[in-house]
Motif scaffolding. Structure first.
Motif, PDB file in Angstrom:
ATOM      1  N   LEU A 292       2.198   2.601   3.454  1.00  0.00           N
ATOM      2  CA  LEU A 292       1.220   1.540   4.536  1.00  0.00           C
ATOM      3  C   LEU A 292       2.334   1.149   6.078  1.00  0.00           C
ATOM      4  N   SER A 293       4.252   2.150   5.761  1.00  0.00           N
ATOM      5  CA  SER A 293       5.060   1.601   5.887  1.00  0.00           C
ATOM      6  C   SER A 293       5.431   2.096   7.174  1.00  0.00           C
ATOM      7  N   GLY A 294       5.966   0.958   8.347  1.00  0.00           N
ATOM      8  CA  GLY A 294       5.821   1.063  10.148  1.00  0.00           C
ATOM      9  C   GLY A 294       4.418   1.224  10.475  1.00  0.00           C
ATOM     10  N   CYS A 295       3.664   0.552   9.699  1.00  0.00           N
ATOM     11  CA  CYS A 295       2.909   1.407  10.518  1.00  0.00           C
ATOM     12  C   CYS A 295       2.418  -0.813  11.316  1.00  0.00           C
ATOM     13  N   LEU A 296       3.281  -1.407  11.457  1.00  0.00           N
ATOM     14  CA  LEU A 296       3.153  -2.782  12.164  1.00  0.00           C
ATOM     15  C   LEU A 296       2.560  -3.869  11.646  1.00  0.00           C
ATOM     16  N   ILE A 297       2.339  -3.701  10.323  1.00  0.00           N
ATOM     17  CA  ILE A 297       1.779  -5.048   9.735  1.00  0.00           C
ATOM     18  C   ILE A 297       3.011  -6.002   9.227  1.00  0.00           C
ATOM     19  N   THR A 298       1.860  -7.088  10.099  1.00  0.00           N
ATOM     20  CA  THR A 298       2.677  -8.884   9.708  1.00  0.00           C
ATOM     21  C   THR A 298       1.919  -9.123   8.234  1.00  0.00           C
ATOM     22  N   GLU A 299       1.956 -11.160   8.910  1.00  0.00           N
ATOM     23  CA  GLU A 299       1.795 -11.560   8.106  1.00  0.00           C
ATOM     24  C   GLU A 299       0.461 -11.536   7.705  1.00  0.00           C
ATOM     25  N   GLU A 300      -0.401 -11.582   8.539  1.00  0.00           N
ATOM     26  CA  GLU A 300      -1.730 -11.587   8.223  1.00  0.00           C
ATOM     27  C   GLU A 300      -1.875 -10.474   8.115  1.00  0.00           C
ATOM     28  N   GLY A 301      -1.578  -9.055   8.323  1.00  0.00           N
ATOM     29  CA  GLY A 301      -1.673  -7.433   7.368  1.00  0.00           C
ATOM     30  C   GLY A 301      -1.298  -7.717   5.889  1.00  0.00           C
ATOM     31  N   CYS A 302      -0.297  -8.236   5.282  1.00  0.00           N
ATOM     32  CA  CYS A 302       0.617  -8.509   4.571  1.00  0.00           C
ATOM     33  C   CYS A 302      -1.350  -9.298   3.383  1.00  0.00           C
TER      34      CYS A 302
ATOM     35  N   ASP B 207       5.382   0.592  -0.172  1.00  0.00           N
ATOM     36  CA  ASP B 207       6.337   0.462   0.506  1.00  0.00           C
ATOM     37  C   ASP B 207       5.835   0.085   1.777  1.00  0.00           C
ATOM     38  N   LEU B 208       6.481  -1.392   2.019  1.00  0.00           N
ATOM     39  CA  LEU B 208       6.241  -1.769   3.241  1.00  0.00           C
ATOM     40  C   LEU B 208       7.009  -1.802   4.284  1.00  0.00           C
ATOM     41  N   ARG B 209       8.699  -0.574   4.440  1.00  0.00           N
ATOM     42  CA  ARG B 209       9.139  -1.058   5.137  1.00  0.00           C
ATOM     43  C   ARG B 209       9.067  -0.970   6.705  1.00  0.00           C
ATOM     44  N   TYR B 210       9.859  -1.016   8.076  1.00  0.00           N
ATOM     45  CA  TYR B 210      10.060  -0.718   9.138  1.00  0.00           C
ATOM     46  C   TYR B 210       8.489  -1.962   9.576  1.00  0.00           C
ATOM     47  N   ASN B 211       8.442  -3.284   9.087  1.00  0.00           N
ATOM     48  CA  ASN B 211       7.792  -3.666   9.156  1.00  0.00           C
ATOM     49  C   ASN B 211       8.078  -5.845   9.459  1.00  0.00           C
TER      50      ASN B 211
ATOM     51  N   LEU C  81       8.521  -2.866  -4.857  1.00  0.00           N
ATOM     52  CA  LEU C  81       8.409  -3.521  -3.487  1.00  0.00           C
ATOM     53  C   LEU C  81       8.809  -3.458  -2.630  1.00  0.00           C
ATOM     54  N   ARG C  82       8.819  -2.519  -1.996  1.00  0.00           N
ATOM     55  CA  ARG C  82      10.212  -2.432  -0.891  1.00  0.00           C
ATOM     56  C   ARG C  82       9.680  -2.566   0.911  1.00  0.00           C
ATOM     57  N   VAL C  83      10.212  -3.613   1.175  1.00  0.00           N
ATOM     58  CA  VAL C  83       9.928  -4.217   2.159  1.00  0.00           C
ATOM     59  C   VAL C  83      11.370  -4.443   3.905  1.00  0.00           C
ATOM     60  N   GLU C  84      12.398  -3.815   2.779  1.00  0.00           N
ATOM     61  CA  GLU C  84      13.185  -3.984   3.644  1.00  0.00           C
ATOM     62  C   GLU C  84      14.108  -1.959   4.535  1.00  0.00           C
TER      63      GLU C  84
ATOM     64  N   GLY D 244       7.078 -11.414   7.327  1.00  0.00           N
ATOM     65  CA  GLY D 244       7.083 -12.746   7.449  1.00  0.00           C
ATOM     66  C   GLY D 244       7.633 -13.104   6.066  1.00  0.00           C
ATOM     67  N   ASP D 245       8.017 -14.484   6.290  1.00  0.00           N
ATOM     68  CA  ASP D 245       8.442 -14.833   4.289  1.00  0.00           C
ATOM     69  C   ASP D 245       6.897 -14.933   3.780  1.00  0.00           C
ATOM     70  N   SER D 246       6.309 -15.357   4.526  1.00  0.00           N
ATOM     71  CA  SER D 246       4.544 -15.841   3.587  1.00  0.00           C
ATOM     72  C   SER D 246       3.919 -14.586   3.227  1.00  0.00           C
ATOM     73  N   GLY D 247       4.174 -13.572   3.866  1.00  0.00           N
ATOM     74  CA  GLY D 247       3.263 -12.160   3.473  1.00  0.00           C
ATOM     75  C   GLY D 247       4.116 -11.180   2.317  1.00  0.00           C
ATOM     76  N   ILE D 248       6.391 -11.541   2.637  1.00  0.00           N
ATOM     77  CA  ILE D 248       6.134 -11.088   1.141  1.00  0.00           C
ATOM     78  C   ILE D 248       6.173 -11.837   0.264  1.00  0.00           C
ATOM     79  N   LYS D 249       6.036 -13.655   0.278  1.00  0.00           N
ATOM     80  CA  LYS D 249       5.974 -14.538  -1.166  1.00  0.00           C
ATOM     81  C   LYS D 249       4.885 -13.674  -1.605  1.00  0.00           C
ATOM     82  N   LEU D 250       3.862 -13.517  -0.606  1.00  0.00           N
ATOM     83  CA  LEU D 250       1.919 -13.435  -1.591  1.00  0.00           C
ATOM     84  C   LEU D 250       2.722 -12.137  -2.477  1.00  0.00           C
ATOM     85  N   LEU D 251       3.717 -11.127  -1.767  1.00  0.00           N
ATOM     86  CA  LEU D 251       3.704  -9.945  -2.543  1.00  0.00           C
ATOM     87  C   LEU D 251       4.529 -10.108  -3.907  1.00  0.00           C
ATOM     88  N   LEU D 252       5.315 -11.313  -3.480  1.00  0.00           N
ATOM     89  CA  LEU D 252       6.735 -10.854  -4.399  1.00  0.00           C
ATOM     90  C   LEU D 252       5.736 -11.978  -5.663  1.00  0.00           C
TER      91      LEU D 252
END
Length: 582
Positions: free
Chosen positions: A328-338, A356-360, A384-387, A363-371
């Motif tokens: 999905l990684s490095g695609c300018l995904i924000t909290e709204e995208g998550c 793999d969502l690295r290089y995006n 799940l990779r976010v860092e 935000g806290d809320s987006g990560i919480k949703l996916l976690l």
């Protein structure tokens, strides 16, 4: 049914199966067979006529008529039902009371007679009395009749209804402008409640459906040129505000207009070994649809393997539903995208295992949703990779991955001269006095950089003469003149060959692939420089070369592979005077 994508996708809906069976039974057992429906609009047009004929037979109304012959009374009632359908579709209502029917000029008797289209049910409204409630057999029928009504309003110049829907400033009088405006309005809806309505509107533009429904749509003469303008409007439609799921409806509308060009283009693209061709946004919508509809689950969806814009990659996101692993990684995904991504995974979470969502910047809320999804037993997601993550990665383009290259002087061939604080390398005739070193290329005029590449890296090089811009494993042979030492001539290195004026070809494992003249030629734009950009995503196994034109990167070629060792930038110089500047 599988030969028609727009019909096949609907076959998971029981009511649609009943509609299809009703139409096919009639067409295959009567003399009025004709061509079988290929689109949703075809199917629902036939269904409306079949139900009308059955109503006539049931109530012994007048002489026997063909399904295409609607009486004046039929047309009046169907348009009243269409008005009811349209007015309440916009409001989001699927159930109507007697006063709603009366407001549209319908009485209960008429609604009951059209039992195949509108059925009477009872719903307890409160504890002390019951009140009859009406609804269409299925929401799709409401959407179809709403489209019929709106099309009729346009053809009959009922500007009051049209302006109430599209705004008082609306004064478009040509069909392609009218359809485009409604399409844009539907795409603004977050819930997509007008998607099927718009799809039917496009289908009703075709002469075949107008002929089928006769006078119900009004007197229209739509030229092939107008139809082509409607199709072109769809293909050119883009907006940063369109969600990936919603943008697929643009592709559906093209299918309703029997325009299969996109479908055929993507089929050819998927069959091709060379996927460096740039995909437009609408092509990405078509590709996402086809990947979703595939009966085979995709092993991995890597958005960076497709040569397209960031908006194009966003349109591919919905294909995550039918894959086991997604990058999905490095695609300018924000909290709204998550939020959209989590919604897609919740609706069909049965396949995806790794994300793999690295290089995006989720935000806290987006990560919480996916976690939370990781803990949800309904999801199959286990990795799940976010860092790295953060706002710095939201800068558009590849330059955010920039790395400063440093030449490894121990590798420089003695026919190469260093200057400008070791930022420029030139091939010369005179032997340079470099000390002996086991890492030095002793015959071939080549060098490596010190930078071991990890993650994502980007750099730019300005060249003169005939050079090869490369990446290589460090263990490449340094001694002797065999082809195993040449960048691009072995399975350990990848190269872009550049001549005096433009990039020519790419090399790997002694295999050459030419670059299209339109991408490489400097004559296409005076702003194109003798500068090449290189982007590598080591974990994803992608290596891309671009030509730099002002602030634009012109894609030349992308290698898709699996890197088994650390990569190092390198350069090869073909003739005296050739040079590169980092």
């Amino acid at each position: 049914m599988k030969t028609s994508r727009s019909l096949h996708i609907m076959c998971s809906i029981p009511v649609f199966c009943w509609i299809t069976a009703t139409v096919l039974e009639h067409m295959l057992t009567t003399e009025q067979r004709g061509e079988l429906p290929k689109t949703l609009t075809d199917m629902y047009s036939h269904f409306l006529l079949v139900q009308t004929k059955r109503k006539k037979n049931k109530f012994h109304e007048g002489r026997e008529t063909s399904p295409q012959e609607l009486t004046k009374a039929d047309r009046e009632v169907l348009l009243k039902l269409g008005r009811l359908a349209f007015e309440h579709l916009e409001k989001g209502n699927i159930m109507f009371y007697q006063e709603d029917l009366e407001q549209c000029g319908l009485d209960v008797t008429e609604a009951s007679v059209y039992s195949g289209v509108c059925t009477e049910i009872f719903k307890r409204e409160c504890v002390i009395f019951q009140k009859p409630v009406y609804c269409f057999v299925h929401l799709s029928i409401q959407e179809f009749l709403a489209a019929v009504y709106m099309f009729r309003c346009f053809t009959n110049r009922n500007t009051e209804v049209v302006q109430e829907f599209l705004g008082k400033d609306y004064n478009e009088s040509v069909l392609n402008g009218f359809i485009k405006t409604i399409m844009e309005k539907s795409l603004q809806s977050k819930i997509g409640h007008l998607d099927l309505f718009v799809r039917f509107l496009h289908g009703l533009c075709l002469e075949s459906n107008q002929r089928l429904l006769g006078g119900l749509l009004g007197q229209t003469e739509i030229s092939p040129e107008t139809i082509q303008r409607v199709i072109n409007n769809l293909k050119e439609m883009n907006s940063d505000k369109i969600s990936p799921d919603r943008s697929i409806n643009i592709f559906h509308c093209l299918m309703e207009m029997n325009d299969l060009s996109l479908f055929q283009e993507i089929q050819e693209f998927l069959k091709s070994e060379n996927r460096s061709e740039e995909l437009s946004e609408i092509q990405c919508s078509a590709l996402a649809f086809m990947l979703q509809m595939s009966e085979e689950v995709l092993d991995e969806l890597d958005l960076h393997k497709y040569n397209t814009s960031n908006r194009g990659r966003r349109r591919l996101i919905s294909a995550v539903r039918n894959c086991r692993k997604a990058r999905l990684s490095g695609c300018l995904i924000t909290e709204e995208g998550c939020t959209s991504l989590a919604s897609a995974l919740s609706s069909n979470p049965s396949h995806l295992r790794e994300l793999d969502l690295r290089y995006n910047h989720p935000g806290d809320s987006g990560i919480k949703l996916l976690l939370a999804g990781l803990k949800d037993p309904g999801w199959r997601l286990d990795t799940l990779r976010v860092e790295p993550a953060g706002v710095r990665w939201l800068r558009p383009g590849l330059r955010k991955y920039f790395c400063q290259l440093t030449i490894d002087t121990n590798t420089v061939n003695t026919k190469l001269q260093l200057s400008d604080n070791n930022r420029t390398v030139t091939r010369v005739e005179e032997v340079q006095s470099y000390p002996d070193h086991p890492d030095r290329f002793d015959v071939r005029p080549q060098l490596l950089c010190r930078n071991g590449l990890t993650g994502r890296c980007y750099w730019e090089v300005e060249w003169r003469g005939n050079v090869f811009i490369s990446v290589s494993y460090r263990r490449i042979r340094r001694k002797g003149g065999s082809k195993d030492c040449w960048f691009g001539k072995n399975d350990q290195s990848w190269s872009l060959s550049c001549s005096d004026f433009c990039p020519r070809s790419v090399w790997h494992n002694n295999r050459q692939t030419s670059i299209s003249s339109s991408s490489s030629s400097s004559s296409s734009s005076s702003s194109v420089s003798n500068r090449v950009a290189v982007y590598v995503d080591c974990p994803a196994g992608t290596l891309s070369f671009y030509r730099v034109s002002s602030d634009t990167l012109i894609h030349l070629h992308t290698f898709n592979t699996t890197f088994t060792e650390t990569l190092y930038p390198g350069f090869r110089f073909w003739s005296p005077g050739a040079s590169v500047c980092l």
